[in-house]
Design a protein around this motif. Structure first.
Motif, PDB file in Angstrom:
ATOM      1  N   ASP A 156       6.451 -38.613  -3.872  1.00 32.47           N
ATOM      2  CA  ASP A 156       7.285 -39.013  -4.999  1.00 32.47           C
ATOM      3  C   ASP A 156       6.588 -38.752  -6.329  1.00 32.47           C
ATOM      4  N   CYS A 157       7.104 -37.784  -7.076  1.00 30.37           N
ATOM      5  CA  CYS A 157       6.595 -37.434  -8.412  1.00 30.37           C
ATOM      6  C   CYS A 157       5.105 -37.089  -8.399  1.00 30.37           C
ATOM      7  N   LYS A 158       4.650 -36.505  -7.296  1.00 30.58           N
ATOM      8  CA  LYS A 158       3.262 -36.069  -7.211  1.00 30.58           C
ATOM      9  C   LYS A 158       3.203 -34.626  -6.718  1.00 30.58           C
ATOM     10  N   ILE A 159       2.193 -33.933  -7.202  1.00 32.13           N
ATOM     11  CA  ILE A 159       1.977 -32.535  -6.848  1.00 32.13           C
ATOM     12  C   ILE A 159       0.719 -32.462  -5.994  1.00 32.13           C
ATOM     13  N   THR A 160       0.838 -31.908  -4.813  1.00 27.74           N
ATOM     14  CA  THR A 160      -0.303 -31.828  -3.907  1.00 27.74           C
ATOM     15  C   THR A 160      -1.092 -30.551  -4.191  1.00 27.74           C
ATOM     16  N   TYR A 161      -2.379 -30.725  -4.454  1.00 26.78           N
ATOM     17  CA  TYR A 161      -3.222 -29.573  -4.768  1.00 26.78           C
ATOM     18  C   TYR A 161      -4.347 -29.381  -3.751  1.00 26.78           C
ATOM     19  N   GLN A 284      -0.683 -27.030 -14.030  1.00 26.19           N
ATOM     20  CA  GLN A 284      -0.167 -27.724 -15.212  1.00 26.19           C
ATOM     21  C   GLN A 284       1.284 -27.321 -15.511  1.00 26.19           C
ATOM     22  N   VAL A 285       1.619 -26.058 -15.251  1.00 29.37           N
ATOM     23  CA  VAL A 285       3.004 -25.631 -15.433  1.00 29.37           C
ATOM     24  C   VAL A 285       3.914 -26.354 -14.436  1.00 29.37           C
ATOM     25  N   MET A 286       3.452 -26.519 -13.202  1.00 26.35           N
ATOM     26  CA  MET A 286       4.248 -27.249 -12.223  1.00 26.35           C
ATOM     27  C   MET A 286       4.435 -28.711 -12.662  1.00 26.35           C
ATOM     28  N   LYS A 287       3.401 -29.291 -13.230  1.00 28.58           N
ATOM     29  CA  LYS A 287       3.521 -30.658 -13.744  1.00 28.58           C
ATOM     30  C   LYS A 287       4.552 -30.715 -14.869  1.00 28.58           C
ATOM     31  N   LYS A 288       4.515 -29.731 -15.762  1.00 23.33           N
ATOM     32  CA  LYS A 288       5.473 -29.668 -16.868  1.00 23.33           C
ATOM     33  C   LYS A 288       6.906 -29.582 -16.348  1.00 23.33           C
ATOM     34  N   CYS A 289       7.113 -28.796 -15.301  1.00 22.35           N
ATOM     35  CA  CYS A 289       8.454 -28.657 -14.727  1.00 22.35           C
ATOM     36  C   CYS A 289       8.918 -29.958 -14.085  1.00 22.35           C
ATOM     37  N   HIS A 290       8.010 -30.678 -13.440  1.00 27.77           N
ATOM     38  CA  HIS A 290       8.355 -31.982 -12.885  1.00 27.77           C
ATOM     39  C   HIS A 290       8.740 -32.956 -14.000  1.00 27.77           C
ATOM     40  N   GLU A 291       7.962 -32.935 -15.073  1.00 26.53           N
ATOM     41  CA  GLU A 291       8.236 -33.852 -16.191  1.00 26.53           C
ATOM     42  C   GLU A 291       9.589 -33.566 -16.820  1.00 26.53           C
ATOM     43  N   LYS A 292       9.968 -32.305 -16.830  1.00 22.74           N
ATOM     44  CA  LYS A 292      11.271 -31.939 -17.394  1.00 22.74           C
ATOM     45  C   LYS A 292      12.415 -32.455 -16.532  1.00 22.74           C
ATOM     46  N   VAL A 293      12.264 -32.348 -15.222  1.00 25.50           N
ATOM     47  CA  VAL A 293      13.321 -32.778 -14.299  1.00 25.50           C
ATOM     48  C   VAL A 293      13.309 -34.285 -14.095  1.00 25.50           C
ATOM     49  N   PHE A 294      12.114 -34.858 -13.958  1.00 27.39           N
ATOM     50  CA  PHE A 294      11.980 -36.308 -13.762  1.00 27.39           C
ATOM     51  C   PHE A 294      11.615 -36.961 -15.093  1.00 27.39           C
ATOM     52  N   SER A 295      12.493 -36.867 -16.040  1.00 32.32           N
ATOM     53  CA  SER A 295      12.230 -37.358 -17.389  1.00 32.32           C
ATOM     54  C   SER A 295      11.855 -38.842 -17.362  1.00 32.32           C
ATOM     55  N   TYR A 343      18.537 -31.013  -5.103  1.00 30.80           N
ATOM     56  CA  TYR A 343      18.969 -30.410  -6.366  1.00 30.80           C
ATOM     57  C   TYR A 343      17.820 -30.398  -7.382  1.00 30.80           C
ATOM     58  N   GLN A 344      17.081 -31.511  -7.465  1.00 25.69           N
ATOM     59  CA  GLN A 344      15.984 -31.604  -8.421  1.00 25.69           C
ATOM     60  C   GLN A 344      14.906 -30.559  -8.143  1.00 25.69           C
ATOM     61  N   TYR A 345      14.570 -30.372  -6.869  1.00 21.01           N
ATOM     62  CA  TYR A 345      13.509 -29.415  -6.568  1.00 21.01           C
ATOM     63  C   TYR A 345      13.971 -27.973  -6.667  1.00 21.01           C
ATOM     64  N   SER A 346      15.227 -27.732  -6.470  1.00 23.92           N
ATOM     65  CA  SER A 346      15.744 -26.405  -6.755  1.00 23.92           C
ATOM     66  C   SER A 346      15.594 -26.097  -8.239  1.00 23.92           C
ATOM     67  N   ARG A 347      15.874 -27.089  -9.083  1.00 24.71           N
ATOM     68  CA  ARG A 347      15.675 -26.932 -10.526  1.00 24.71           C
ATOM     69  C   ARG A 347      14.210 -26.730 -10.868  1.00 24.71           C
ATOM     70  N   ILE A 348      13.342 -27.528 -10.243  1.00 19.73           N
ATOM     71  CA  ILE A 348      11.906 -27.405 -10.505  1.00 19.73           C
ATOM     72  C   ILE A 348      11.418 -26.014 -10.129  1.00 19.73           C
ATOM     73  N   PHE A 349      11.828 -25.511  -8.969  1.00 19.18           N
ATOM     74  CA  PHE A 349      11.417 -24.172  -8.555  1.00 19.18           C
ATOM     75  C   PHE A 349      11.919 -23.115  -9.542  1.00 19.18           C
ATOM     76  N   SER A 350      13.155 -23.269  -9.982  1.00 17.31           N
ATOM     77  CA  SER A 350      13.733 -22.323 -10.934  1.00 17.31           C
ATOM     78  C   SER A 350      12.995 -22.359 -12.266  1.00 17.31           C
ATOM     79  N   GLU A 351      12.726 -23.552 -12.771  1.00 14.99           N
ATOM     80  CA  GLU A 351      11.988 -23.702 -14.026  1.00 14.99           C
ATOM     81  C   GLU A 351      10.579 -23.124 -13.898  1.00 14.99           C
ATOM     82  N   TYR A 352       9.961 -23.345 -12.748  1.00 16.79           N
ATOM     83  CA  TYR A 352       8.590 -22.872 -12.545  1.00 16.79           C
ATOM     84  C   TYR A 352       8.528 -21.347 -12.607  1.00 16.79           C
TER      85      TYR A 352
END
Length: 369
Positions: A156-161, A284-295, A343-352
């Motif tokens: 949930d709202c985390k990026i695995t690195y 960091q770009v992936m984080k930015k895309c998450h922040e945009k979708v999960f405002s 839907y949210q992750y489709s948007r995140i992938f597209s934004e990324y």
């Protein structure tokens, strides 16, 4: 998410692409290939020991800027009804809905929305049994210039690195067998020897207290020895599953286990850990895309104790990011994916895809084995 993509998800579930059923898995590949080719996406089907693997890209060539990965195979169902998907309360239920067919569809929608960019996807077909088809694709020259996104683990709202490696060991105690009616020297009974050795190993090995406690873990999984209720066996065996971070080498871990237990120690299976640098632009770009979708939500980075096909892409030497839509109940009788998350992750992938165009490939390189 548009209806045609949800219909595709349901159709994939109905195809029953259980890993062991190669024909069914290949049928799922054909379904996705047909869907993509009809919409102008380049598709190449590779065959790996009878299994089809699909490579899809917005332009020709085995190497694009961004490579997505998700697997088309699923584990067996608890009942046949799981292969008939249904919607309820904002969810799609069915075997593979969360692991990992929903992510396949999210990636496909992102590809369709960003045809003008250089992006690709590998849909492999044996992740549930080790992912050799993903490795084969890398060995055949498929890759990326900037980043790889493995869509196969939801936090949930985390990026695995980073993810831990796997080290499975078989420990064998040798003793002297005989009739169970007679008193046996504990130093000769292999079951006694094995039990004491494991307790000593457990005492000397401090497991992590939580997933955030990033240390090596060890757990006993299989004990075997003897074949009759009145017979002491000559040998007894214990299989342990170790998840290691890479801070200590695999060789040093094996030697430590051998030294502590005094038992014969055999390596059964290994896979290496994955570790990236979340400060690099690709993360960091992936984080930015998450922040945009999960405002308004706080987005963080994390590690995972399990394993995904991310390990097979390490040799490419570029950032590997693991994220996925909210799939719940993977491998269970109540598996589902949350439609809003899909839907949210489709948007995140597209934004990324779009945001990564400003990132130069040399800035991205940083993956540790």
């Amino acid at each position: 998410m548009e209806k045609e993509y949800l219909d595709l998800l349901k159709e994939l579930i109905r195809r029953r692409p259980v890993t062991s059923d190669i024909s069914a898995v290949n049928n799922a590949v054909k379904c996705v290939r047909s869907f993509l080719k009809e919409r102008g996406i380049n598709c190449i089907t590779e065959n790996v020991d009878g299994r089809d693997v699909l490579y899809a890209s917005t332009s020709s060539g085995k190497v694009q800027d961004i490579l997505f990965n998700a697997h088309l195979d699923v584990v067996p169902a608890m009942s046949e009804s799981q292969f008939e998907p249904y919607e309820k309360e904002g969810r799609i239920y069915g075997r593979g809905a969360g692991d990992c067919l929903g992510n396949v569809v999210a990636i496909i929608q992102a590809l369709m929305e960003r045809k003008e960019y250089y992006v690709s996807a590998i849909f492999n077909t044996d992740e549930e049994t080790g992912g050799s088809t993903a490795l084969a694709m890398v060995e055949r020259g498929y890759g990326a210039r900037k980043a790889i996104v493995v869509a196969d683990h939801y936090e949930d709202c985390k990026i695995t690195y980073r993810q831990k490696g796997i080290l499975i060991l078989k420990l064998t105690a040798h003793g002297k067998g005989g009739h169970a009616a007679y008193i046996m020297d504990p130093e000769q009974n292999p079951i006694d020897l094995l039990a004491r050795a494991y307790l000593k190993l457990r005492t000397n090995w401090q497991n992590p207290s939580s997933p955030e406690d990033w240390r090596d873990s060890m757990n006993g999984c299989i004990i075997s020895g003897g074949s009759a209720r009145n017979q002491i066996p000559d040998t007894a065996e214990l299989t342990v599953n170790i998840r290691y971070t890479g801070k200590t080498t695999m060789e040093d871990i094996v030697e430590s286990v051998r030294s502590i237990t005094g038992l014969e120690t055999e390596i059964i299976r290994t896979c290496c850990p994955v570790s990236g640098n979340p400060e690099l632009p690709a993360y960091q770009v992936m984080k930015k895309c998450h922040e945009k979708v999960f405002s308004g939500r706080e987005i963080g980075f994390t590690g995972m104790c399990g394993a995904t096909d991310a390990r097979h892409f390490i040799k490419l030497g570029i950032p590997i990011i693991i994220v996925a839509a909210a799939g719940i109940g993977a491998h269970s009788a109540e598996e589902y994916v949350i439609l809003e998350s899909l839907y949210q992750y489709s948007r995140i992938f597209s934004e990324y895809i779009a945001e990564m165009q400003a990132v130069f490939a040399p800035e991205c390189i940083e993956v540790k084995v």
